[in-house]
Design a protein around this motif. Structure first.
Motif, PDB file in Angstrom:
ATOM      1  N   VAL A   1      -7.532  -0.804  22.136  1.00 58.62           N
ATOM      2  CA  VAL A   1      -6.806  -0.501  23.676  1.00 58.62           C
ATOM      3  C   VAL A   1      -6.443  -1.730  24.255  1.00 58.62           C
ATOM      4  N   SER A   2      -7.669  -2.779  24.131  1.00 61.62           N
ATOM      5  CA  SER A   2      -7.481  -4.026  24.831  1.00 61.62           C
ATOM      6  C   SER A   2      -6.607  -4.748  24.044  1.00 61.62           C
ATOM      7  N   GLY A   3      -6.227  -4.518  22.756  1.00 63.77           N
ATOM      8  CA  GLY A   3      -5.272  -5.337  21.967  1.00 63.77           C
ATOM      9  C   GLY A   3      -3.810  -4.945  22.385  1.00 63.77           C
ATOM     10  N   PHE A   4      -3.675  -3.586  22.893  1.00 68.55           N
ATOM     11  CA  PHE A   4      -2.517  -3.099  23.454  1.00 68.55           C
ATOM     12  C   PHE A   4      -2.242  -3.606  24.881  1.00 68.55           C
ATOM     13  N   ALA A   5      -3.324  -3.734  25.594  1.00 68.96           N
ATOM     14  CA  ALA A   5      -3.063  -4.254  26.969  1.00 68.96           C
ATOM     15  C   ALA A   5      -2.835  -5.443  27.083  1.00 68.96           C
ATOM     16  N   PHE A   6      -3.020  -6.345  26.067  1.00 68.06           N
ATOM     17  CA  PHE A   6      -2.933  -7.799  26.060  1.00 68.06           C
ATOM     18  C   PHE A   6      -1.772  -8.161  25.234  1.00 68.06           C
ATOM     19  N   ALA A   7      -1.114  -7.380  24.810  1.00 68.89           N
ATOM     20  CA  ALA A   7       0.195  -7.745  23.850  1.00 68.89           C
ATOM     21  C   ALA A   7       1.155  -8.632  24.437  1.00 68.89           C
ATOM     22  N   GLU A   8       1.324  -9.587  23.667  1.00 70.70           N
ATOM     23  CA  GLU A   8       2.150 -10.783  24.155  1.00 70.70           C
ATOM     24  C   GLU A   8       3.569 -10.405  24.280  1.00 70.70           C
ATOM     25  N   ASP A   9       4.364 -11.134  25.363  1.00 69.32           N
ATOM     26  CA  ASP A   9       5.838 -10.986  25.124  1.00 69.32           C
ATOM     27  C   ASP A   9       6.363 -12.062  24.320  1.00 69.32           C
ATOM     28  N   PRO A  10       7.475 -11.776  23.814  1.00 72.35           N
ATOM     29  CA  PRO A  10       8.047 -12.667  23.016  1.00 72.35           C
ATOM     30  C   PRO A  10       8.273 -13.995  23.732  1.00 72.35           C
ATOM     31  N   SER A  11       8.267 -15.269  22.862  1.00 74.75           N
ATOM     32  CA  SER A  11       8.402 -16.434  23.399  1.00 74.75           C
ATOM     33  C   SER A  11       9.740 -16.753  23.697  1.00 74.75           C
ATOM     34  N   PRO A  12       9.902 -17.642  24.622  1.00 76.21           N
ATOM     35  CA  PRO A  12      11.301 -18.095  24.964  1.00 76.21           C
ATOM     36  C   PRO A  12      12.124 -18.374  23.665  1.00 76.21           C
ATOM     37  N   ALA A  13      11.633 -18.885  22.420  1.00 78.56           N
ATOM     38  CA  ALA A  13      12.530 -19.298  21.433  1.00 78.56           C
ATOM     39  C   ALA A  13      12.733 -17.901  20.851  1.00 78.56           C
ATOM     40  N   THR A  14      11.712 -16.813  20.477  1.00 79.68           N
ATOM     41  CA  THR A  14      12.089 -15.552  20.148  1.00 79.68           C
ATOM     42  C   THR A  14      12.873 -14.807  20.995  1.00 79.68           C
ATOM     43  N   ASN A  15      13.078 -14.869  22.311  1.00 80.74           N
ATOM     44  CA  ASN A  15      14.058 -14.247  23.036  1.00 80.74           C
ATOM     45  C   ASN A  15      15.536 -14.753  22.557  1.00 80.74           C
ATOM     46  N   ARG A  16      15.435 -16.241  22.544  1.00 77.29           N
ATOM     47  CA  ARG A  16      16.731 -16.906  22.159  1.00 77.29           C
ATOM     48  C   ARG A  16      17.126 -16.301  20.845  1.00 77.29           C
ATOM     49  N   GLU A  17      16.409 -16.276  19.977  1.00 79.42           N
ATOM     50  CA  GLU A  17      17.020 -15.976  18.619  1.00 79.42           C
ATOM     51  C   GLU A  17      17.407 -14.386  18.523  1.00 79.42           C
ATOM     52  N   ILE A  18      16.643 -13.425  19.323  1.00 80.14           N
ATOM     53  CA  ILE A  18      16.900 -12.220  19.238  1.00 80.14           C
ATOM     54  C   ILE A  18      18.401 -11.848  20.082  1.00 80.14           C
ATOM     55  N   ASP A  19      18.477 -12.708  21.177  1.00 77.16           N
ATOM     56  CA  ASP A  19      19.897 -12.570  21.929  1.00 77.16           C
ATOM     57  C   ASP A  19      21.013 -13.182  20.830  1.00 77.16           C
ATOM     58  N   GLN A  20      20.580 -14.260  20.061  1.00 78.68           N
ATOM     59  CA  GLN A  20      21.540 -14.649  19.238  1.00 78.68           C
ATOM     60  C   GLN A  20      21.902 -13.808  18.100  1.00 78.68           C
ATOM     61  N   LEU A  21      21.097 -12.966  17.740  1.00 78.40           N
ATOM     62  CA  LEU A  21      21.252 -11.941  16.797  1.00 78.40           C
ATOM     63  C   LEU A  21      22.108 -10.779  17.316  1.00 78.40           C
ATOM     64  N   PHE A  22      21.996 -10.530  18.739  1.00 78.73           N
ATOM     65  CA  PHE A  22      22.751  -9.388  19.335  1.00 78.73           C
ATOM     66  C   PHE A  22      24.365  -9.893  19.298  1.00 78.73           C
ATOM     67  N   ALA A  23      24.307 -11.237  19.827  1.00 78.42           N
ATOM     68  CA  ALA A  23      25.718 -11.758  19.978  1.00 78.42           C
ATOM     69  C   ALA A  23      26.504 -11.722  18.462  1.00 78.42           C
ATOM     70  N   ALA A  24      25.568 -12.266  17.438  1.00 75.99           N
ATOM     71  CA  ALA A  24      26.110 -12.194  16.166  1.00 75.99           C
ATOM     72  C   ALA A  24      26.865 -10.793  15.612  1.00 75.99           C
ATOM     73  N   LEU A  25      26.056  -9.756  16.108  1.00 79.52           N
ATOM     74  CA  LEU A  25      26.309  -8.494  15.633  1.00 79.52           C
ATOM     75  C   LEU A  25      27.439  -7.974  16.347  1.00 79.52           C
ATOM     76  N   GLN A  26      27.500  -8.219  17.788  1.00 77.01           N
ATOM     77  CA  GLN A  26      28.542  -7.923  18.541  1.00 77.01           C
ATOM     78  C   GLN A  26      29.733  -8.600  18.181  1.00 77.01           C
ATOM     79  N   GLY A  27      29.944  -9.612  17.663  1.00 78.43           N
ATOM     80  CA  GLY A  27      31.145 -10.661  17.467  1.00 78.43           C
ATOM     81  C   GLY A  27      31.354 -10.292  16.131  1.00 78.43           C
ATOM     82  N   SER A  28      30.569  -9.797  15.498  1.00 76.75           N
ATOM     83  CA  SER A  28      31.034  -9.669  13.849  1.00 76.75           C
ATOM     84  C   SER A  28      32.076  -8.911  13.498  1.00 76.75           C
ATOM     85  N   GLY A  29      32.651  -7.779  14.281  1.00 67.98           N
ATOM     86  CA  GLY A  29      33.312  -7.093  13.701  1.00 67.98           C
ATOM     87  C   GLY A  29      33.208  -6.220  12.766  1.00 67.98           C
ATOM     88  N   CYS A  30      31.902  -5.972  12.373  1.00 65.17           N
ATOM     89  CA  CYS A  30      31.155  -5.293  11.499  1.00 65.17           C
ATOM     90  C   CYS A  30      31.097  -3.812  11.995  1.00 65.17           C
TER      91      CYS A  30
END
Length: 125
Positions: free
Chosen positions: A11-40
């Protein structure tokens, strides 16, 4: 007593789960952008969707998983949100142009490698 300690640790492991780092957030945003702009197209549970609909769906899944503390890395985003249906268990597919569909895990994994290679190359200047 041992069971109680084990439960508290989980339970404590869930309570203290970390948020993604700024670098991770940036990569995930870039993956969303890649999909959205892919035309796939994106196959979910046997139906094909355009990139916009796919992006919207994956954003909803991502937001849900973030709320549960289940996405802390870009890889965990790909594995938990972008790989397959949590309802049916079927893998997602991506089809670009006339190419054969590929598992979304591979598509997102390749995009992530490209993003990281580009970022590493940009850092050498």
């Amino acid at each position: 007593m041992k069971i109680l300690i084990a439960i508290l640790l989980v339970v404590s492991g869930f309570a203290f789960a970390e948020d993604p780092s700024p670098a991770t957030n940036r990569e995930i945003d870039q993956l969303f952008a890649a999909l959205q702009g892919s035309g796939c197209e994106f196959n979910r549970n046997g139906s094909w969707y355009d990139a916009q609909k796919a992006t919207e769906h994956l954003h909803r899944k991502y937001d849900y998983l973030l709320g549960k503390g289940l996405v802390t890395t870009t890889e965990s985003f790909i594995e938990r949100a972008a790989t397959g249906s949590s309802v049916s268990g079927k893998p997602y597919l991506v089809r670009c142009g006339g190419a054969q569909p590929v598992p979304s895990r591979s598509w997102f994994g390749d995009k992530l490698k490209d993003l990281r290679a580009h970022a590493a190359g940009a850092g050498k200047s």
